[in-house]
Design an enzyme around this catalytic site. Structure first.
Site, PDB file in Angstrom:
ATOM      1  N   ARG A  87      -2.528 -10.772 -11.863  1.00 37.57           N
ATOM      2  CA  ARG A  87      -2.761  -9.351 -11.579  1.00 37.57           C
ATOM      3  C   ARG A  87      -1.615  -8.560 -11.575  1.00 37.57           C
ATOM      4  O   ARG A  87      -0.589  -8.525 -10.755  1.00 37.57           O
ATOM      5  CB  ARG A  87      -3.498  -9.537  -9.971  1.00 37.57           C
ATOM      6  CG  ARG A  87      -3.824  -7.987  -9.443  1.00 37.57           C
ATOM      7  CD  ARG A  87      -4.566  -8.104  -8.229  1.00 37.57           C
ATOM      8  NE  ARG A  87      -4.641  -6.946  -7.804  1.00 37.57           N
ATOM      9  CZ  ARG A  87      -4.197  -6.219  -6.823  1.00 37.57           C
ATOM     10  NH1 ARG A  87      -3.258  -6.924  -5.920  1.00 37.57           N
ATOM     11  NH2 ARG A  87      -4.575  -5.031  -6.376  1.00 37.57           N
ATOM     12  N   HIS A 131      -1.750   1.342  -8.605  1.00 38.84           N
ATOM     13  CA  HIS A 131      -0.949   0.969  -7.620  1.00 38.84           C
ATOM     14  C   HIS A 131       0.274   1.919  -7.043  1.00 38.84           C
ATOM     15  O   HIS A 131       1.254   1.459  -7.054  1.00 38.84           O
ATOM     16  CB  HIS A 131      -0.463  -0.281  -7.955  1.00 38.84           C
ATOM     17  CG  HIS A 131      -0.283  -1.495  -6.641  1.00 38.84           C
ATOM     18  ND1 HIS A 131      -0.907  -2.613  -6.711  1.00 38.84           N
ATOM     19  CD2 HIS A 131       0.683  -1.395  -5.372  1.00 38.84           C
ATOM     20  CE1 HIS A 131      -0.377  -3.257  -5.279  1.00 38.84           C
ATOM     21  NE2 HIS A 131       0.373  -2.459  -4.784  1.00 38.84           N
ATOM     22  N   GLU A 176      -5.838  -0.505  -2.677  1.00 39.30           N
ATOM     23  CA  GLU A 176      -5.481  -0.043  -1.208  1.00 39.30           C
ATOM     24  C   GLU A 176      -5.513   1.446  -1.091  1.00 39.30           C
ATOM     25  O   GLU A 176      -4.554   2.125  -0.592  1.00 39.30           O
ATOM     26  CB  GLU A 176      -4.032  -0.743  -0.889  1.00 39.30           C
ATOM     27  CG  GLU A 176      -4.145  -2.267  -0.574  1.00 39.30           C
ATOM     28  CD  GLU A 176      -2.854  -2.739  -0.056  1.00 39.30           C
ATOM     29  OE1 GLU A 176      -2.035  -2.090   0.150  1.00 39.30           O
ATOM     30  OE2 GLU A 176      -2.870  -4.313   0.075  1.00 39.30           O
ATOM     31  N   ASN A 303      -7.389  -7.558  -0.053  1.00 40.27           N
ATOM     32  CA  ASN A 303      -6.185  -7.878   0.347  1.00 40.27           C
ATOM     33  C   ASN A 303      -6.176  -8.284   1.780  1.00 40.27           C
ATOM     34  O   ASN A 303      -6.614  -7.393   2.682  1.00 40.27           O
ATOM     35  CB  ASN A 303      -5.262  -6.770   0.018  1.00 40.27           C
ATOM     36  CG  ASN A 303      -5.090  -6.497  -1.328  1.00 40.27           C
ATOM     37  OD1 ASN A 303      -5.518  -7.092  -2.427  1.00 40.27           O
ATOM     38  ND2 ASN A 303      -4.088  -5.486  -1.852  1.00 40.27           N
ATOM     39  N   TYR A 305      -3.442  -9.842   5.191  1.00 37.54           N
ATOM     40  CA  TYR A 305      -2.424 -10.283   5.635  1.00 37.54           C
ATOM     41  C   TYR A 305      -2.285 -10.621   7.086  1.00 37.54           C
ATOM     42  O   TYR A 305      -1.844 -11.493   7.587  1.00 37.54           O
ATOM     43  CB  TYR A 305      -1.171  -9.224   5.208  1.00 37.54           C
ATOM     44  CG  TYR A 305      -0.933  -8.973   3.853  1.00 37.54           C
ATOM     45  CD1 TYR A 305       0.114  -9.766   3.294  1.00 37.54           C
ATOM     46  CD2 TYR A 305      -1.459  -8.121   3.111  1.00 37.54           C
ATOM     47  CE1 TYR A 305       0.431  -9.625   2.076  1.00 37.54           C
ATOM     48  CE2 TYR A 305      -1.136  -7.737   1.626  1.00 37.54           C
ATOM     49  CZ  TYR A 305      -0.276  -8.642   1.094  1.00 37.54           C
ATOM     50  OH  TYR A 305      -0.044  -8.475  -0.084  1.00 37.54           O
ATOM     51  N   GLU A 380      -4.698 -10.127  -2.884  1.00 38.09           N
ATOM     52  CA  GLU A 380      -3.599 -10.365  -2.207  1.00 38.09           C
ATOM     53  C   GLU A 380      -3.440 -10.907  -1.089  1.00 38.09           C
ATOM     54  O   GLU A 380      -4.164 -10.789  -0.147  1.00 38.09           O
ATOM     55  CB  GLU A 380      -2.596  -8.930  -2.198  1.00 38.09           C
ATOM     56  CG  GLU A 380      -2.396  -8.268  -3.212  1.00 38.09           C
ATOM     57  CD  GLU A 380      -1.490  -6.858  -2.707  1.00 38.09           C
ATOM     58  OE1 GLU A 380      -1.090  -6.770  -1.613  1.00 38.09           O
ATOM     59  OE2 GLU A 380      -1.716  -5.995  -3.629  1.00 38.09           O
TER      60      GLU A 380
HETATM   61  O1  IFM Z   1       3.682  -5.201  -1.520  1.00 42.11           O
HETATM   62  C1  IFM Z   1       2.436  -4.725  -0.938  1.00 42.11           C
HETATM   63  C2  IFM Z   1       1.503  -4.229  -2.040  1.00 42.11           C
HETATM   64  O2  IFM Z   1       2.105  -3.390  -2.920  1.00 42.11           O
HETATM   65  C3  IFM Z   1       0.382  -3.772  -1.532  1.00 42.11           C
HETATM   66  N1  IFM Z   1      -0.152  -4.574  -0.528  1.00 42.11           N
HETATM   67  C4  IFM Z   1       0.713  -5.218   0.632  1.00 42.11           C
HETATM   68  C5  IFM Z   1       1.859  -5.829  -0.061  1.00 42.11           C
HETATM   69  C6  IFM Z   1       2.694  -6.161   1.027  1.00 42.11           C
HETATM   70  O3  IFM Z   1       3.308  -5.197   1.994  1.00 42.11           O
END
Ligand code: IFM
Length: 479
Positions: A87, A131, A176, A303, A305, A380
């Site tokens: 990606r 992006h 995002e 995405n 985290y 992600e």
């Molecule tokens: O590095 C970023 C990415 O560009 C977008 N999503 C979160 C990642 C980590 O912060």
């Protein structure tokens, strides 16, 4: 290793079927460098990173990982790892230096070679159109607060698809948009660095419109029946205070439903419009816009985290503000600045983000419940840790056990979601290589490949070998 955490979500030997597409992800400004080459125009991130005080250490993406020149050897590394997919994102200002008009042939050639190189190595190209590197010329006319930017984006999408639309497997319109709108125009932590709540909400709508128009352009111009997609950083919101339900509803409206409801349901949530009535009247939404935005998607990008934990602020005690993003003064929460983001239990990554794989499982189940027919893809997931390079007999190595543990836990969460019937199509690890982490510059390393920014040497970290084994055996390696 700091990621002790709960013993849960640490299964080994979990099997992933051959159709579950495992790969890795990057983005143009974070890796390419070559900021002024081959007709590329300036983007908002060039301007922002060159503005003193905006990015840690004054770092910029001028050189980054020099991927623009090293793309071929980087593709070889991806092939060595056995990646099934890659990606990447396309830099709009390489294709249209000022954001409109004919496509720059040298920009197109770069991505065309990249796509051909991926296909020659049996790696599926997943291309993101945006992006975050908006041409500066468009920002000078208002950027995402200007409705015309949505139409310029659709034109750019059609130019790119005319050139690559016979080979790209999956097109992702936006990465995002929450960050583009709220960090770019609300908090000011991201380019263009504006701090205006009304501008942020205007940007939300124009990004949604840009998405819908671009989906239609790509479908029209592509000849290989590609998958159409968009990627969101959905917020998994927690809190057990009496006021948390209200705070959760507010943040869910701003962060999640402001995008996914127009995109997949063709409407803005009524409570979002009410919550933000003191900021804007939403008169920038015109008749017919929601029908343009509401386009069927083949796959929805997720995405993930970490989580956030919220409650309403009592107006008296010092306000907590731990929403996981750099606090630079402005708010990314227009109309809900009275929501508090509480510190969360660890362990944490180097970003200070709590490690919560159960949040990923919860998110995938929740999306399945809300949009039962919508296939999903983790576009992600990954972690920054303070890696160390050690010399060994076989050369330099990075023993990033923390990152392996993080990935193992999140693959476990994905596996649990699959076992509960979630239509999850794959997993793209963030990131293939260390890179420019936006406001944090090069201080945070998310890569499974180490990059020495002095020499541009690449070193496969242990996590890269872990991923290689997972893809080769279709099982998470035994711990
Ligand atoms: O590095 C970023 C990415 O560009 C977008 N999503 C979160 C990642 C980590 O912060």
């Amino acid at each position: 290793m700091v990621t002790t955490g709960s013993p849960d979500y640490r299964d080994g030997g979990l099997e992933f079927g051959p159709d579950f597409v495992i790969g890795s992800a990057t983005a143009s400004y974070q890796i390419e460098g070559a900021a002024r080459e081959d007709g590329r125009g300036p983007s908002i991130w060039d301007t922002f990173s060159h503005t003193p005080g905006r990015v840690w250490n004054g770092d910029t993406g001028d050189v980054a990982d020099d991927h623009y020149h090293r793309w071929e050897s980087d593709l070889d590394l991806m092939a060595d790892l056995g990646l099934q997919s890659y990606r990447f994102s396309i830099a709009w200002p390489r294709i249209q230096a000022t954001g409109s008009g004919a496509a720059n042939p040298r920009g197109i050639e770069f991505y065309s070679r990249l796509v051909d190189g991926l296909l020659a190595r049996g790696i599926r190209p997943i291309a993101t159109l945006y992006h975050w590197d908006l041409p500066q010329a468009l920002e000078d006319r208002g950027g995402w607060t200007d409705r015309d930017t949505a139409y310029r984006f659709a034109e750019y999408a059609s130019r790119v698809t005319e050139a690559l639309g016979d080979r790209v497997h999956t097109w992702t319109t936006l990465n995002e948009p929450w960050c583009s709108a709220y960090l770019g125009y609300g908090s000011g932590a991201h380019a263009p660095g504006r701090t205006d709540g009304a501008a942020a909400l205007t940007a939300v709508h124009h990004l949604n419109l840009a998405h819908g128009l671009a989906v239609q352009e790509v479908r029209r111009a592509a000849s290989n029946d590609p998958d159409l997609s968009v990627t969101h950083n959905f917020h998994v919101i927690r809190g057990d205070d009496d006021t948390s339900p209200e705070a959760k509803r507010r943040i869910d409206a701003l962060a999640n439903r402001a995008f996914i409801h127009p995109m997949l349901r063709g409407e803005y949530p009524a409570d979002l419009l009410e919550d933000t009535a003191g900021v804007t009247d939403w008169s920038f939404v015109r008749d017919g816009d929601l029908a343009e935005i509401n386009q069927p998607l083949d796959v929805l990008g997720v995405n993930y985290y970490s989580t956030v934990t919220v409650r309403m602020w009592d107006g008296a005690s010092p306000r907590e503000n731990n929403d996981g993003h750099k606090d630079v003064g402005g708010s990314p929460w227009p109309g809900s600045t009275d929501v508090e983001f509480l510190p969360q239990a660890g362990p944490y990554t180097e970003m200070g983000w709590n490690i919560a794989p159960d949040g990923l499982e919860e998110l995938l189940l929740s999306l399945r419940d809300q949009f039962p027919d919508q296939p999903l893809m983790i576009t992600e997931n990954g972690a920054a840790f303070p890696d160390k390079v050690r010399m060994t007999e076989s050369g330099p190595r990075v023993h990033d056990a923390d990152r392996i543990d993080y990935l193992n836990r999140h693959f476990t969460a994905a596996h649990r979601a699959l076992a509960q019937g979630v239509n999850l199509r794959g997993y793209q690890v963030w990131s293939l290589m260390d890179n420019f982490e936006w406001g944090y510059g090069y201080s945070k390393r998310f890569g499974i490949i180490r990059v020495d920014y002095e020499t541009q040497e690449r070193i496969l970290k242990d996590s890269a070998y872990w991923l290689q084994e997972l893809i080769a055996t279709r099982r998470t390696p035994e711990l």
